[in-house]
Design a protein around this motif. Structure first.
Motif, mmCIF file in Angstrom:
data_model
loop_
_atom_site.group_PDB
_atom_site.id
_atom_site.type_symbol
_atom_site.label_atom_id
_atom_site.label_comp_id
_atom_site.label_asym_id
_atom_site.label_seq_id
_atom_site.Cartn_x
_atom_site.Cartn_y
_atom_site.Cartn_z
ATOM 1 N N PRO A 26 -4.735 8.095 7.949
ATOM 2 C CA PRO A 26 -3.537 7.583 7.099
ATOM 3 C C PRO A 26 -3.594 5.871 7.111
ATOM 4 O O PRO A 26 -2.850 5.494 6.218
ATOM 5 N N ARG A 27 -4.610 5.756 7.696
ATOM 6 C CA ARG A 27 -4.845 4.061 7.604
ATOM 7 C C ARG A 27 -5.412 3.844 6.298
ATOM 8 O O ARG A 27 -5.514 2.801 5.625
ATOM 9 N N ARG A 28 -6.287 4.655 5.606
ATOM 10 C CA ARG A 28 -6.826 4.592 4.525
ATOM 11 C C ARG A 28 -6.275 5.359 3.243
ATOM 12 O O ARG A 28 -6.207 4.870 2.071
ATOM 13 N N TYR A 29 -5.752 6.572 3.434
ATOM 14 C CA TYR A 29 -5.298 7.476 2.451
ATOM 15 C C TYR A 29 -3.737 7.465 2.414
ATOM 16 O O TYR A 29 -3.268 7.311 3.741
ATOM 17 N N THR A 30 -3.124 7.572 1.485
ATOM 18 C CA THR A 30 -1.630 7.788 1.182
ATOM 19 C C THR A 30 -1.584 8.908 0.278
ATOM 20 O O THR A 30 -2.360 9.364 -0.464
ATOM 21 N N PRO A 33 -12.052 14.076 -0.518
ATOM 22 C CA PRO A 33 -11.931 13.746 -2.158
ATOM 23 C C PRO A 33 -10.258 13.710 -2.230
ATOM 24 O O PRO A 33 -9.408 14.221 -1.430
ATOM 25 N N PRO A 34 -9.805 13.123 -3.268
ATOM 26 C CA PRO A 34 -8.352 13.043 -3.664
ATOM 27 C C PRO A 34 -7.753 14.585 -3.872
ATOM 28 O O PRO A 34 -8.524 15.329 -4.155
ATOM 29 N N PRO A 83 -8.661 14.121 -8.877
ATOM 30 C CA PRO A 83 -9.610 15.049 -7.818
ATOM 31 C C PRO A 83 -10.469 15.788 -9.000
ATOM 32 O O PRO A 83 -10.414 16.167 -10.026
ATOM 33 N N PRO A 84 -11.617 16.445 -8.392
ATOM 34 C CA PRO A 84 -12.517 17.166 -8.977
ATOM 35 C C PRO A 84 -11.489 18.733 -9.504
ATOM 36 O O PRO A 84 -10.660 18.777 -8.953
ATOM 37 N N ARG A 116 0.696 -1.252 -0.102
ATOM 38 C CA ARG A 116 0.050 0.215 0.014
ATOM 39 C C ARG A 116 0.700 1.327 0.047
ATOM 40 O O ARG A 116 0.522 2.242 -0.778
ATOM 41 N N LEU A 117 2.038 1.246 0.665
ATOM 42 C CA LEU A 117 2.779 2.494 0.834
ATOM 43 C C LEU A 117 3.964 2.464 -0.094
ATOM 44 O O LEU A 117 4.208 3.521 -0.726
ATOM 45 N N LEU A 118 4.476 1.165 -0.357
ATOM 46 C CA LEU A 118 5.648 1.296 -1.107
ATOM 47 C C LEU A 118 5.472 0.917 -2.621
ATOM 48 O O LEU A 118 6.390 1.026 -3.642
ATOM 49 N N GLY A 119 4.472 0.237 -2.764
ATOM 50 C CA GLY A 119 3.852 -0.475 -4.213
ATOM 51 C C GLY A 119 5.028 -1.677 -4.499
ATOM 52 O O GLY A 119 5.193 -1.844 -5.852
ATOM 53 N N VAL A 153 0.360 3.983 13.872
ATOM 54 C CA VAL A 153 0.327 4.269 12.297
ATOM 55 C C VAL A 153 1.715 4.910 11.815
ATOM 56 O O VAL A 153 2.082 4.689 10.842
ATOM 57 N N ILE A 154 2.361 5.736 12.783
ATOM 58 C CA ILE A 154 3.350 6.295 12.531
ATOM 59 C C ILE A 154 4.653 5.615 12.584
ATOM 60 O O ILE A 154 5.689 5.408 11.719
ATOM 61 N N ASP A 210 -5.212 6.280 -8.870
ATOM 62 C CA ASP A 210 -6.185 6.706 -8.112
ATOM 63 C C ASP A 210 -7.062 7.732 -8.778
ATOM 64 O O ASP A 210 -6.734 7.988 -10.203
ATOM 65 N N ALA A 211 -8.360 7.770 -8.325
ATOM 66 C CA ALA A 211 -9.160 8.845 -8.918
ATOM 67 C C ALA A 211 -8.501 10.143 -9.241
ATOM 68 O O ALA A 211 -7.824 10.611 -8.373
ATOM 69 N N PRO A 215 2.343 10.109 7.982
ATOM 70 C CA PRO A 215 0.772 9.971 8.465
ATOM 71 C C PRO A 215 0.365 11.053 9.379
ATOM 72 O O PRO A 215 -0.792 11.305 9.558
ATOM 73 N N VAL A 238 -2.568 13.003 -2.927
ATOM 74 C CA VAL A 238 -3.279 12.375 -1.711
ATOM 75 C C VAL A 238 -4.374 11.642 -2.260
ATOM 76 O O VAL A 238 -5.093 11.993 -3.098
ATOM 77 N N GLY A 239 -4.280 10.474 -2.123
ATOM 78 C CA GLY A 239 -5.768 9.644 -2.507
ATOM 79 C C GLY A 239 -5.392 8.180 -1.780
ATOM 80 O O GLY A 239 -4.758 7.836 -0.931
ATOM 81 N N GLU A 240 -6.297 7.335 -2.553
ATOM 82 C CA GLU A 240 -6.297 5.949 -2.106
ATOM 83 C C GLU A 240 -5.516 4.972 -2.961
ATOM 84 O O GLU A 240 -5.698 5.177 -4.106
ATOM 85 N N GLY A 241 -4.649 4.435 -2.481
ATOM 86 C CA GLY A 241 -3.749 3.752 -3.138
ATOM 87 C C GLY A 241 -2.552 4.366 -3.921
ATOM 88 O O GLY A 241 -2.024 3.958 -4.930
ATOM 89 N N ILE A 242 -2.131 5.375 -3.305
ATOM 90 C CA ILE A 242 -0.782 6.252 -4.030
ATOM 91 C C ILE A 242 0.499 5.706 -3.448
ATOM 92 O O ILE A 242 0.384 5.472 -2.175
ATOM 93 N N THR A 243 1.350 5.311 -4.118
ATOM 94 C CA THR A 243 2.538 4.567 -3.459
ATOM 95 C C THR A 243 3.596 5.141 -3.729
ATOM 96 O O THR A 243 3.859 6.081 -4.735
#
Lengths: 879, 358
Positions: free
Chosen positions: B319-323, B203-204, A541-542, A468-471, A512-513, A538-539, B309, B235-240
């Protein structure tokens, strides 16, 4: 931090890696090598066009020509008192070498030496630094005759070999140096100069770097074995420690060594210390420094007998005569405000409660973690040494070192945090080296006061976290292997990998830190290079633009198209500098009080935040005064105190706007023009200078470029508009859009101009309020081009001189509305033909309407216009 | 009569041969083919000729007329050519004289570079976000994971604003006011704004933060008290971290050329973890080693990392959901490297001789 490779090799096998390989691995892992200094080891050679990787300096020692030799006899020079001749054996043959070294001079004429002296010997043809030259100059050793004696080789000083700048005397090697061995093999070295990042203080030592290398190469870290013999009374029976505040001082450890001999350390040790940037002092001080550089735990040596004497005195005073051997009591506490301590450097320092003191019965011993006190320091007469290793709160040490400007190797480390677990290891290592280099007997035991033992943080890491963090995809075993190399304790559980930080790290948290902390270590250990490059999935942004930024960029483009050069200037200035703009006007106002002042200005002329963008641009024009033609602008913020609880400015409204103490940062535009309208050239001479109307024309074009309508210009009267006091009262105008003043322009008031070092030409200035200008609604729609032919006609009217051109023009436009589509003033005339107090204004009119107009149609409208002008402003048609 | 015609022709052609200007040519035309010329006289006197002579003489006279007219035409062209040649010769310029200059406007080099950077980032989906230049300690440091007295603060010595009781501006007890040392406070502003719109599912974010920053430094050739910075934040979900590498690799290749080589080197910033510096192979020497890269072959051009985080949390993102990742660069530094500018003071010095070169 300067780190000799030879020292590193004590703790890790680096075979197969060049110095540059080592430096590269460290650099990529966050231990950036700024420079490599070669002191003997072979240097990489770069062919033309081959890539360098590091800044390098120093020299390599030729293995054939520079060797270990021994001096067998020191003889007098036949023709020079201050020179001696050395009978020397280089492992192959006897040589005679000439030297003026003072550290060998006392042996002159002493005959064959009972114990030969080992030296660094350079043969003819060696490349060395010139010991006598300023700075570092390379030279090749050549045959020469000095005072009648042939000289072709030399016993080297440190400077000649590039170890230090030292040239007083030749190097005297340790007795066990093998004669004939190439010096490069015996003590060739290279020093890595490493930048230590704030979160990597744990690596500011030899073992720390070796540990990183072990993780990066997979080689084993050879941890030091600390073993020594002890005897005599245990230190625990002699010393007791009291810690007043464990937050300030989590741990304090002391050990004792008796009957040491204060003498120079072995040359090998001295050389390493020098290469690491430390000055060798004596075997005791060197042992504390050497152990610190090796392990990272700063140590402090006290003269045990000074403390003991104090303790006995205290004991006697307290009249407890029964106790013959009083126990030394050391306590640590926060200093009292105003308390004084004379530190090792002889300076008396006044302390506050922020400082931590190590305290003996009869006075303070040291400024904890920063510098020792002078009374209890180790001297040449010291016999018994009490060695301290402690842990301190890094914030106090940091503030202390900063306040007293005492950057030291110890405070560097302590102010970044040294783990308390290091304290006893440091003391033991220090004692071991003291025993080795200074003789002496180590007392059994350690006094170890450890009131605040930190818990080693534990974090659960899963492969999903890594992904999730490093890919990257790693399984639990792989993650475990990467972390174990850095001495994390890892255990595979059903929840994931349970990772516990090793007891030298203070940079790992929990939760988490802590997870991010550990994942960083996974990434570094895995190698950033090995992580793939992917694109974000990821999506999006607007989408929302930044209207303020976009509008200002458009404004910049318009100004540039008008021939104006953009400048960007300092936000910080002084009231005096901006005060020039107020020169020659009214008595001084209290304006300067309303400046936003910088609490710690870099210089008096940068003491406040600017309130006038125009002054900033005028200063730039002043600096460019020799340029013939100048037209400049700046767009930027000025700064005003904010009296309200809400602040304004061009930035987006956000949660901060209720913050007290913040400033208003209004956006402004300032324009300055001066000098020749057209730059002189081989066919352009005496161009007229920019004047009021050059500026006005640009402003007109600028506003039309912004698609603004309902623009008017009125005289700016300094008596009613306090913002216009810097302008020439007869050449100043307000710019209004929809009746609101958006800007001000004109010629600089002569007395203001005098305050600057400008050229002769008039200075034309303009200033706009962008926060207002930006919010004015632009006109929309583009007019269509009429199909019918226009009729052009010129008319000239004579009016009183006091009548403003704008009044005449607006009357023409009003009267001709619908058919007069353009009105352009093409001449203004004053003179005999129109009479005194009068002027003639000549206009080109364009008539056009949906239907084709005839001359008669135009004439009818013209007559109406003339009549209207007659009635309204007493105009007469000029025939 | 035929002799006379020959005579006329001969005399006319002879006199024509001496003519070399337009005026003389006109005189000749009038004299030789004009209405009262001898040749025309022959036509005028046609009536006096016998019936037999008429066709013979007529034809001959016509031939002379044609000959003279065509000779005139040729001559006229020659005269015109000569006149043209002469005037061209007279109008010849010294083309090496300097051209005529117009005063043109230019953007400050920093603005040009800012635009270049923002243009590339915009194409990659990063929208411009601007925020104030004077900030609170909380936004500039604390919320970005620089606790008070943290060693990382050493890297960013600040200018503080003096408290002014009369206006309430400046330093307060627990939260001093300072000139921002980086554009990163904008990261918190942007995240808080976005997360406030939908606290449960913020939002991202993908923004570029440009602007002037301030550090307490001596003003020298190498250091300045103010400089521009552009930061990027996603910032978003699944950014590595791999996305960070990919995005910055794309950016650097747009910025420094498709063939640019770069490397990611571990580093430290309080507000990112893991953190990295991006080095690009020295574009001055191609990595061989030169003054600009201090013989290292690499130039440090970007700092970056995964958003810490603590920072995500402070921005309202779990930070548990977003990276997310963030990166930062200095337009002035880029210009200095690219153009071998050895004195950073040139930028705010605004000497026209410097500005004109961009």
């Amino acid at each position: 931090m300067k780190l000799p490779i030879s020292w590193l090799k004590d703790f890790i096998d680096l075979d197969g890696l060049t110095v540059e390989d080592i430096a590269r691995k460290l650099t990529l892992a966050g231990l950036e090598v700024d420079e490599i200094l070669y002191a003997g080891l072979e240097m990489p050679t770069y062919k033309d066009g081959e890539k360098h990787e590091f800044k390098t300096n120093g020299i390599a020692w030729d293995k054939e020509k520079i060797v270990v030799a021994e001096i067998r006899e020191v003889k007098a020079h036949p023709n020079a008192d201050k020179l001696t001749l050395l009978d020397l054996f280089d492992g192959q043959q006897e040589q005679v070498v000439l030297t003026g070294a003072p550290n060998i001079f006392h042996l002159k004429g002493a005959g064959k030496l009972a114990k030969p002296i080992k030296v660094a010997y350079a043969k003819e043809g060696s490349t060395l630094y010139d010991g006598h030259a300023e700075g570092l100059q390379l030279m090749t050793l050549k045959r020469a005759k000095i005072r009648g004696v042939d000289s072709y080789s030399m016993a080297c000083s440190e400077k000649e070999l590039g170890i230090t700048e030292e040239h007083e005397g030749i190097i005297i090697l340790d007795d066990d140096a093998p004669v004939g061995m190439p010096l490069a093999d015996y003590m060739g070295d290279a020093v890595l100069d490493i930048s230590i990042l704030p979160n990597m203080a744990r690596n500011a030592n030899v073992i720390g770097v070796a540990r990183e290398l072990a993780a990066l190469t997979g080689h084993e870290l050879k941890k030091p074995t600390i073993k020594f013999k002890t005897s005599g009374e245990s230190v625990e029976d002699l010393v007791e420690i009291e810690i007043e505040n464990s937050e300030l001082n989590p741990r304090f450890v002391v050990g004792l060594i008796r009957d040491v001999e204060i003498k120079p350390s072995p040359y090998t040790i001295q050389r390493r210390l020098k290469l690491a940037g430390q000055r060798p002092i004596n075997s005791i001080v060197d042992a504390t420094n050497y152990a610190m550089i090796e392990l990272g735990e700063p140590l402090h040596a006290f003269d045990y007998d000074v403390l003991k004497e104090r303790a006995q005195k205290a004991c006697a005073e307290s009249k407890s005569k029964g106790a013959v051997e009083a126990k030394i009591k050391i306590s640590t506490r926060a200093a009292k405000d105003g308390e004084k301590l004379t530190t090792l450097d002889g300076i008396e320092r006044t302390l506050t409660s922020m400082h931590v003191l190590v305290w003996g019965e009869k006075g303070s011993l040291s400024l904890a973690g920063v510098m020792g006190g002078s009374e209890s320091e180790v001297t040449d007469r010291t016999k018994n040494v009490l060695l301290e290793g402690a842990a301190w709160n890094f914030i106090n040490i940091r503030r202390t070192a900063k306040q007293h400007n005492l950057p030291s190797e110890a405070s560097f480390r302590f102010s970044r945090g040294v783990h308390p677990a290091m304290a006893d290891q440091g003391v033991k290592r220090g004692l071991q080296y003291m025993a080795e280099w200074a003789g002496g007997v180590i007392a059994p035991g350690l006094v170890d006061e450890y009131p605040l033992k930190p818990k080693d943080p534990t974090v659960i890491v899963t492969p999903q976290d890594v992904k999730r963090l490093l890919g990257i995809e790693l399984n639990v075993e792989e993650i475990s292997a990467l972390l174990t190399r850095l001495e994390f304790k890892c255990r595979i559980t059903k929840h994931g990998l349970r990772v516990t930080a090793p007891p030298h790290r203070m940079d790992i948290a929990e939760g988490v830190i802590g997870l991010a902390d550990v994942l960083e270590e996974v990434a570094r250990s895995y190698g950033y290079d090995n992580i793939p490059t992917t694109t974000m999935s990821d999506a999006l942004p607007p989408q929302a633009g930044n209207p303020v930024h976009e509008w200002e960029e458009h404004l910049r483009d318009l100004l540039v198209a008008l021939g104006l050069q953009e400048v960007v200037t300092y936000r910080m200035t002084s009231p005096e500098r901006e005060g020039r703009l107020a020169a020659g006007q009214r008595p001084e106002t209290n304006e300067s009080q309303h400046y936003v002042r910088v609490a710690n200005p870099i210089a008096p002329e940068r003491s406040v935040l600017r309130k006038s963008l125009l002054t900033s641009v005028l200063e730039i024009v002043e600096k460019n005064a020799r340029v013939e033609s100048i037209a400049m602008f700046e767009i930027g913020s000025i700064f005003e105190p904010n009296n309200n609880d809400s602040s304004t400015g061009s930035h987006r409204p956000d949660v901060l706007s209720g913050e007290r103490g913040l400033l208003n940062e209004p956006r402004k535009l300032a324009i300055v023009m001066t000098g020749a309208r057209i730059a002189s050239a081989w066919d352009v001479k005496d161009s007229p200078a920019f004047d009021f109307f050059d500026m006005k024309g640009r402003i007109e074009l600028l506003l039309s470029g912004l698609r603004l309508a309902d623009i008017s210009y009125t005289e700016a009267d300094p008596s009613t508009n306090p913002k216009a006091t810097h302008l020439h009262p007869g050449k100043a105008a307000e710019v209004k859009v929809n009746g609101q003043i958006v800007g001000l322009f004109g010629e600089l008031y002569p007395l203001v101009k005098e305050k600057f070092e400008f050229g002769e030409s008039a200075i034309i200035v303009a200033e706009f309020d962008l926060d207002l200008l930006r919010t004015l609604p632009p006109t929309h729609g583009i007019k269509s081009m009429p199909e019918t032919p226009p009729i052009y006609e010129d008319i000239a009217v004579i009016v009183d001189d006091s009548v403003q051109a704008s009044a005449v023009e607006s009357l023409i436009r009003q009267t001709g509305a619908g058919t007069v589509t353009d009105v352009r003033l093409f001449d203004v005339y004053r003179g005999d033909q129109v009479g005194a107090g009068k002027k003639s204004l000549a206009y080109s009119l364009t008539y056009q309407s949906d239907k084709t107009m005839t001359d008669a149609d135009a004439a009818a409208i013209r007559n109406r216009i003339v009549k209207r002008l007659e009635q309204a402003v007493g105009a007469k048609l000029r025939s | 009569m035929l002799d006379k015609l020959n005579e006329i022709k001969k005399a006319a052609l002879e006199s024509l041969s001496f003519i070399n200007d337009q005026a003389a040519l006109e005189v000749w035309r009038v004299a030789n083919v004009g209405r009262s010329s001898p040749l025309m006289q022959v036509f005028a006197e046609f009536g006096k000729l016998s019936k037999e002579q008429r066709p013979v003489i007529g034809a001959a006279a016509n031939r002379v007329k044609v000959a003279l007219e065509s000779a005139l035409e040729v001559k006229a062209q020659a005269v015109k050519n000569a006149a043209l040649a002469k005037s061209l010769e007279e109008e010849k310029l010294d083309v090496t004289l300097p051209g005529r200059i117009v005063n043109i406007g230019r953007l400050h080099p920093s603005t040009q570079q800012l635009r270049h950077v923002l243009f590339i980032l915009a194409e990659m989906g990063f929208q411009v976000y601007t925020s104030r230049e004077v900030e609170t300690d909380e936004y500039n440091f604390q919320l970005l994971n620089f606790p008070p007295h943290h060693p990382a603060r050493d890297m960013q010595d600040s200018f503080y604003i003096e408290a002014d009781p009369s206006t309430g501006s400046g330093r307060s007890e627990d939260n001093s006011i300072l000139m921002r040392t980086h554009t990163s406070p904008g990261q918190i502003h942007a995240m808080r704004e976005a997360s406030a719109t939908n606290p449960q599912n913020p939002p991202p974010i993908r923004i570029a933060l440009p602007g002037m920053c301030f550090r307490y430094e001596q003003i020298t050739a190498r250091s300045e008290i103010q400089f521009n910075q552009v930061e990027g934040l996603a910032v978003g979900e699944g950014i590595t971290f791999a996305d960070l590498k990919g995005t910055l690799t794309d950016f650097v290749r747009r910025m420094f050329g498709a063939g640019a080589r770069l490397r990611f080197r571990a580093s430290y910033f309080p507000f990112t973890e893991p953190s990295a510096e991006v080095d690009v192979e020295c574009f001055v020497c191609g990595g061989v080693g030169c003054q600009v890269c201090k013989n290292s072959g690499w130039l440090e051009i970007l700092g970056c990392g995964m958003v810490h985080p603590t920072v995500l949390q402070n921005g309202g993102y779990d930070p548990r959901r977003y990276t997310g990742f963030a990166f930062g660069m200095g337009p002035e530094r880029q210009l200095m490297l690219k153009n071998k500018i050895n004195d950073i003071r040139y930028f705010w010095g605004n000497d026209v001789r410097f500005l004109e070169q961009f």
